[in-house]
Write a protein that holds these residues in place. Structure first.
Motif, PDB file in Angstrom:
ATOM      1  N   MET A  23       0.898  -1.176  -0.161  1.00 32.40           N
ATOM      2  CA  MET A  23      -0.080  -0.024   0.098  1.00 32.40           C
ATOM      3  C   MET A  23       0.784   1.388   0.031  1.00 32.40           C
ATOM      4  O   MET A  23       0.281   2.469  -0.149  1.00 32.40           O
ATOM      5  CB  MET A  23      -0.947  -0.049   1.070  1.00 32.40           C
ATOM      6  CG  MET A  23      -2.107  -1.005   1.216  1.00 32.40           C
ATOM      7  SD  MET A  23      -3.247  -0.952   2.347  1.00 32.40           S
ATOM      8  CE  MET A  23      -2.481  -1.490   3.846  1.00 32.40           C
ATOM      9  N   GLY A  24       2.274   1.294   0.175  1.00 34.18           N
ATOM     10  CA  GLY A  24       3.071   2.252   0.341  1.00 34.18           C
ATOM     11  C   GLY A  24       2.983   2.974   1.348  1.00 34.18           C
ATOM     12  O   GLY A  24       3.355   4.384   1.411  1.00 34.18           O
ATOM     13  N   ILE A  25       2.639   2.378   2.549  1.00 37.12           N
ATOM     14  CA  ILE A  25       2.777   3.272   3.833  1.00 37.12           C
ATOM     15  C   ILE A  25       3.442   2.586   4.686  1.00 37.12           C
ATOM     16  O   ILE A  25       3.998   1.428   4.559  1.00 37.12           O
ATOM     17  CB  ILE A  25       1.185   3.501   4.546  1.00 37.12           C
ATOM     18  CG1 ILE A  25       0.608   1.861   4.571  1.00 37.12           C
ATOM     19  CG2 ILE A  25       0.499   4.193   3.736  1.00 37.12           C
ATOM     20  CD1 ILE A  25      -0.778   1.864   5.407  1.00 37.12           C
ATOM     21  N   ALA A  26       3.738   3.107   5.845  1.00 35.55           N
ATOM     22  CA  ALA A  26       4.828   2.482   7.142  1.00 35.55           C
ATOM     23  C   ALA A  26       3.864   1.137   7.588  1.00 35.55           C
ATOM     24  O   ALA A  26       2.872   1.470   7.846  1.00 35.55           O
ATOM     25  CB  ALA A  26       5.114   3.437   8.104  1.00 35.55           C
ATOM     26  N   SER A  27       4.993   0.401   8.019  1.00 33.25           N
ATOM     27  CA  SER A  27       4.280  -1.027   8.434  1.00 33.25           C
ATOM     28  C   SER A  27       3.728  -0.622   9.899  1.00 33.25           C
ATOM     29  O   SER A  27       2.883  -1.270  10.384  1.00 33.25           O
ATOM     30  CB  SER A  27       5.479  -2.170   8.573  1.00 33.25           C
ATOM     31  OG  SER A  27       6.575  -1.756   9.146  1.00 33.25           O
ATOM     32  N   GLU A  28       4.586   0.288  10.762  1.00 35.18           N
ATOM     33  CA  GLU A  28       3.832   0.794  11.815  1.00 35.18           C
ATOM     34  C   GLU A  28       2.453   1.142  11.724  1.00 35.18           C
ATOM     35  O   GLU A  28       1.642   1.017  12.897  1.00 35.18           O
ATOM     36  CB  GLU A  28       4.823   1.580  12.682  1.00 35.18           C
ATOM     37  CG  GLU A  28       6.211   1.207  12.752  1.00 35.18           C
ATOM     38  CD  GLU A  28       7.174   1.182  11.574  1.00 35.18           C
ATOM     39  OE1 GLU A  28       6.881   2.013  10.736  1.00 35.18           O
ATOM     40  OE2 GLU A  28       8.300   0.690  12.105  1.00 35.18           O
ATOM     41  N   ARG A  29       1.973   1.855  10.978  1.00 34.10           N
ATOM     42  CA  ARG A  29       0.740   2.616  10.844  1.00 34.10           C
ATOM     43  C   ARG A  29      -0.181   1.442  10.501  1.00 34.10           C
ATOM     44  O   ARG A  29      -1.117   1.410  11.157  1.00 34.10           O
ATOM     45  CB  ARG A  29       0.964   3.538   9.695  1.00 34.10           C
ATOM     46  CG  ARG A  29      -0.565   4.013   9.350  1.00 34.10           C
ATOM     47  CD  ARG A  29      -0.266   5.388   8.508  1.00 34.10           C
ATOM     48  NE  ARG A  29       0.574   6.334   9.051  1.00 34.10           N
ATOM     49  CZ  ARG A  29       0.261   7.561   9.459  1.00 34.10           C
ATOM     50  NH1 ARG A  29      -0.907   8.021   9.101  1.00 34.10           N
ATOM     51  NH2 ARG A  29       1.188   8.484   9.846  1.00 34.10           N
ATOM     52  N   VAL A  30       0.244   0.359   9.587  1.00 30.95           N
ATOM     53  CA  VAL A  30      -0.744  -0.704   9.331  1.00 30.95           C
ATOM     54  C   VAL A  30      -0.710  -1.434  10.709  1.00 30.95           C
ATOM     55  O   VAL A  30      -2.088  -1.736  11.065  1.00 30.95           O
ATOM     56  CB  VAL A  30      -0.101  -1.656   8.490  1.00 30.95           C
ATOM     57  CG1 VAL A  30      -0.860  -2.864   8.218  1.00 30.95           C
ATOM     58  CG2 VAL A  30       0.358  -1.009   6.992  1.00 30.95           C
ATOM     59  N   ARG A  31       0.286  -1.791  11.381  1.00 31.28           N
ATOM     60  CA  ARG A  31       0.011  -2.230  12.771  1.00 31.28           C
ATOM     61  C   ARG A  31      -0.890  -1.526  13.665  1.00 31.28           C
ATOM     62  O   ARG A  31      -1.826  -1.997  14.384  1.00 31.28           O
ATOM     63  CB  ARG A  31       1.118  -2.453  13.692  1.00 31.28           C
ATOM     64  CG  ARG A  31       2.137  -3.550  12.922  1.00 31.28           C
ATOM     65  CD  ARG A  31       3.398  -3.810  13.723  1.00 31.28           C
ATOM     66  NE  ARG A  31       3.964  -4.483  12.900  1.00 31.28           N
ATOM     67  CZ  ARG A  31       5.164  -4.085  12.295  1.00 31.28           C
ATOM     68  NH1 ARG A  31       5.669  -2.844  12.107  1.00 31.28           N
ATOM     69  NH2 ARG A  31       5.961  -4.786  11.432  1.00 31.28           N
ATOM     70  N   VAL A  32      -0.596  -0.280  13.814  1.00 32.01           N
ATOM     71  CA  VAL A  32      -1.612   0.652  14.644  1.00 32.01           C
ATOM     72  C   VAL A  32      -3.174   0.622  14.016  1.00 32.01           C
ATOM     73  O   VAL A  32      -3.962   0.153  15.007  1.00 32.01           O
ATOM     74  CB  VAL A  32      -1.224   2.074  14.597  1.00 32.01           C
ATOM     75  CG1 VAL A  32      -2.107   2.876  15.346  1.00 32.01           C
ATOM     76  CG2 VAL A  32       0.105   2.281  15.347  1.00 32.01           C
ATOM     77  N   TYR A  33      -3.174   0.715  12.683  1.00 30.70           N
ATOM     78  CA  TYR A  33      -4.862   0.443  12.239  1.00 30.70           C
ATOM     79  C   TYR A  33      -5.251  -0.998  12.526  1.00 30.70           C
ATOM     80  O   TYR A  33      -6.361  -1.090  12.922  1.00 30.70           O
ATOM     81  CB  TYR A  33      -4.565   0.756  11.082  1.00 30.70           C
ATOM     82  CG  TYR A  33      -4.522   2.262  10.220  1.00 30.70           C
ATOM     83  CD1 TYR A  33      -5.220   3.172  11.292  1.00 30.70           C
ATOM     84  CD2 TYR A  33      -3.924   2.243   9.168  1.00 30.70           C
ATOM     85  CE1 TYR A  33      -4.573   4.589  10.853  1.00 30.70           C
ATOM     86  CE2 TYR A  33      -3.882   3.821   8.737  1.00 30.70           C
ATOM     87  CZ  TYR A  33      -4.078   4.800   9.580  1.00 30.70           C
ATOM     88  OH  TYR A  33      -3.729   5.995   9.497  1.00 30.70           O
ATOM     89  N   PHE A  34      -4.461  -1.952  12.576  1.00 27.81           N
ATOM     90  CA  PHE A  34      -5.012  -3.175  12.678  1.00 27.81           C
ATOM     91  C   PHE A  34      -5.195  -3.458  14.335  1.00 27.81           C
ATOM     92  O   PHE A  34      -6.382  -4.112  14.452  1.00 27.81           O
ATOM     93  CB  PHE A  34      -3.681  -4.376  12.444  1.00 27.81           C
ATOM     94  CG  PHE A  34      -4.166  -5.891  12.876  1.00 27.81           C
ATOM     95  CD1 PHE A  34      -4.957  -6.630  11.952  1.00 27.81           C
ATOM     96  CD2 PHE A  34      -3.665  -6.280  14.088  1.00 27.81           C
ATOM     97  CE1 PHE A  34      -5.436  -8.041  12.189  1.00 27.81           C
ATOM     98  CE2 PHE A  34      -4.117  -7.687  14.248  1.00 27.81           C
ATOM     99  CZ  PHE A  34      -4.726  -8.368  13.239  1.00 27.81           C
ATOM    100  N   ILE A  35      -4.506  -2.896  15.277  1.00 29.02           N
ATOM    101  CA  ILE A  35      -4.790  -2.854  16.465  1.00 29.02           C
ATOM    102  C   ILE A  35      -6.157  -2.147  16.801  1.00 29.02           C
ATOM    103  O   ILE A  35      -7.262  -2.715  17.711  1.00 29.02           O
ATOM    104  CB  ILE A  35      -3.638  -2.330  17.554  1.00 29.02           C
ATOM    105  CG1 ILE A  35      -2.508  -3.223  17.362  1.00 29.02           C
ATOM    106  CG2 ILE A  35      -4.154  -2.081  19.034  1.00 29.02           C
ATOM    107  CD1 ILE A  35      -1.418  -2.377  17.978  1.00 29.02           C
ATOM    108  N   TYR A  36      -6.196  -1.110  16.230  1.00 29.54           N
ATOM    109  CA  TYR A  36      -7.676  -0.206  16.321  1.00 29.54           C
ATOM    110  C   TYR A  36      -8.741  -0.811  15.751  1.00 29.54           C
ATOM    111  O   TYR A  36      -9.610  -1.079  16.690  1.00 29.54           O
ATOM    112  CB  TYR A  36      -7.291   1.083  15.814  1.00 29.54           C
ATOM    113  CG  TYR A  36      -6.528   2.080  16.262  1.00 29.54           C
ATOM    114  CD1 TYR A  36      -6.186   2.018  17.896  1.00 29.54           C
ATOM    115  CD2 TYR A  36      -5.863   3.024  15.884  1.00 29.54           C
ATOM    116  CE1 TYR A  36      -5.325   2.990  18.527  1.00 29.54           C
ATOM    117  CE2 TYR A  36      -5.076   4.200  16.409  1.00 29.54           C
ATOM    118  CZ  TYR A  36      -4.861   3.941  17.673  1.00 29.54           C
ATOM    119  OH  TYR A  36      -3.961   4.809  18.425  1.00 29.54           O
ATOM    120  N   ILE A  37      -8.668  -1.608  14.764  1.00 28.91           N
ATOM    121  CA  ILE A  37      -9.856  -2.274  14.100  1.00 28.91           C
ATOM    122  C   ILE A  37     -10.116  -3.604  14.933  1.00 28.91           C
ATOM    123  O   ILE A  37     -11.278  -3.758  15.071  1.00 28.91           O
ATOM    124  CB  ILE A  37      -9.563  -2.587  12.758  1.00 28.91           C
ATOM    125  CG1 ILE A  37      -9.396  -1.499  11.821  1.00 28.91           C
ATOM    126  CG2 ILE A  37     -10.447  -3.527  12.101  1.00 28.91           C
ATOM    127  CD1 ILE A  37      -8.884  -1.471  10.561  1.00 28.91           C
TER     128      ILE A  37
END
Length: 71
Positions: A23-37
């Motif tokens: 997706m072209g974004i930082a993996s840390e951001r994906v992790r945070v979104y995964f945790i929130y979801i």
């Protein structure tokens, strides 16, 4: 600290890193979104996470076992 981060990414199947790269974004951001979801939906994204991890492992296995035509 970086070694710990790399170890955790390898042991966590690399799903967030893979999705972040695609997706072209930082993996840390994906992790945070995964945790929130996961909190909002009571953990149901865990099933999706495990499916993607399984798919990535199968994909890597097939690439490793595939021989080129010229051999």
């Amino acid at each position: 600290m970086r070694q710990l981060k790399k170890m955790m990414e390898r042991s966590a199947f690399g799903v967030c890193s893979y999705l972040g790269d695609k997706m072209g974004i930082a993996s840390e951001r994906v992790r945070v979104y995964f945790i929130y979801i996961s909190f909002v939906t009571l953990g149901s994204p865990a099933i999706l996470y495990l499916f993607i991890a399984f798919w990535l492992n199968i994909k890597a296995y097939l690439r490793k076992s595939r021989l080129p035509i010229w051999q």
